[in-house]
Design an enzyme around this catalytic site. Sequence first.
Site, PDB file in Angstrom:
ATOM      1  N   ARG A  17       0.848  -1.194   0.000  1.00  0.00           N
ATOM      2  CA  ARG A  17       0.000   0.000   0.000  1.00  0.00           C
ATOM      3  C   ARG A  17       0.882   1.243   0.000  1.00  0.00           C
ATOM      4  O   ARG A  17       1.494   1.584   1.017  1.00  0.00           O
ATOM      5  CB  ARG A  17      -0.930   0.013   1.212  1.00  0.00           C
ATOM      6  N   ASP A  49      -4.212   3.707  14.347  1.00  0.00           N
ATOM      7  CA  ASP A  49      -3.313   4.167  13.298  1.00  0.00           C
ATOM      8  C   ASP A  49      -3.713   5.595  12.953  1.00  0.00           C
ATOM      9  O   ASP A  49      -4.510   6.220  13.656  1.00  0.00           O
ATOM     10  CB  ASP A  49      -3.320   3.233  12.089  1.00  0.00           C
TER      11      ASP A  49
END
Length: 546
Positions: free
Chosen positions: A161, A449
């Site tokens: 990613r 996150d």
Amino acid sequence: MDIRIEINGPTGDRYDEILTPEALEFLTRLHDLFLGRRQERLAGRMLFRQAIDNGRNLRFLDDENDIRRNRSWRVAGPGPGLHDRRVEITGPTDRKMTVNALNSGAKVWLADFEDATSPTWANIIEGQINLFDAIRRQVDFTSEEGKEYKLGSETPTIVARPRGWHLVEKHLRYTDQAGTRQPASASLVDFGLYFFHNAAELIDRGTGPYFYLPKLENHLEARLWNDVFTFAEAYRGIPHGTIRATVLIETITAAFEMEEILYELRDHAAGLNAGRWDYVFSIIKNFRGRGAGFVLPDRKQITMTTPFMRAYTELLVATCHQRGAHAIGGMSAFIPNRRDPEATEKALEQVAADKRREARDGFDGTWVAHPDLVPTAYAEFDAVLGDRPNQVDRLREDVQVAAADLVDLTIDGEVTDAGVRANVSIALRYIEAWLRGLGAVALDGLMEDAATAEISRSQLWQWAAQRVRTTEGTLVTREWMERILIEELDRLSPSTASGEEGSRFEDAAAIFRDVTLEDDFPPFLTVPAYTRYLVDTVPATTAVAA
């Protein structure tokens, strides 16, 4: 060689193996062709966000094209190694996480340069080194404590990613053909370095160069990625369509264009993912000024069974399966604690319920954030899939989602004093860890996150702007949040908060104030935080061919 990418970051062991002249020439070509279009797309984001803020209502695009009405087209679908994605583990690309993820037993590892990675220069380049080694099965190492980390015989398919279009990499500077210098695109850097060094090796080993695409806001951004892929394949001499991409639907605007996004990427598309936490953040960000009807309750009360989240996920499954794409579920934030059996049992129960719902709804796979959660996720998906690799044939023709369903934010919930304090504490502690180079952080039994920190700070901003009162009767104001911030700094330990070596709480508090307590609302907290604290440039150098 035509190289117009300068290296402004400090050098490190083996950095020259990644930042080769050939790789930098490839990055130069990517920037020549696509940097201008990236900037156009980012400008388009800003204008569209302003239109929403001024009262524009989101709608599907079926009045503008025939893509939705044409039921015949299908996407490329899974490449080798992607047919069975029932359990995917996510995480950053540090050496330890790389080995642990590849030994987790999951079907796929999402190797994350984005929300689970703090984008320090070392994290980005050493992450590329770790992936280079992992693909070639030379990633084994022994820690400073003497613990050995070795790959097992079977490992997951790697899906990388890259960072989103909105981010830059200031340690690499691009000069265009007119002589203008500017920071490189983080998206093109992460994609370009990984693809250039590993595409051929991945194909030789029976998989391919696969990517998760984050933060897309519309089909035009998907078209840009598709053109990047097409050029990259031609540049490296591999067949068109070899790259496979899974798009994270993690913005409210992208939710209205899922079919168009798949169509633009149809030669490269493998599926869509329900990126739940960024999706919640996107809703708050886009509707933060639209009044009390768009105010959400405490973060913990926003679950996947609330109507607007249910509408989004069911539409995603139906859209994917009608076009031959995989639908991948999101990540439950609950994580086990090996030192606390009771907390672990509760976490496993929460995760099991989440994965059971996804499997029964038709998802083909799901995310977990910890190796200990892999068996739990497998159990729920195995119960539904059995020996089948996926359930793409389940078309979910029963799903009927209207535009109003996606933006009906009515929730039987409340804003509480405790919820305000929790948001301040989570945002502060996450930002502090992020500044120290940690992108995925366990806080209060949850995996946090960048996306979850964004929810916390954006809720606080909106609650203050909309003059929300908590159930206890407290008016949410910036002054009150400032007092909570100071109390949290003291609670975390006076010595740490006042600047003990290695801690970054004072810097984290400064960022928190800038992105939460000011009149302006930065679209992403990571952008000013990166520019102010994570950029460590040195005099420019260029790679020299051997």
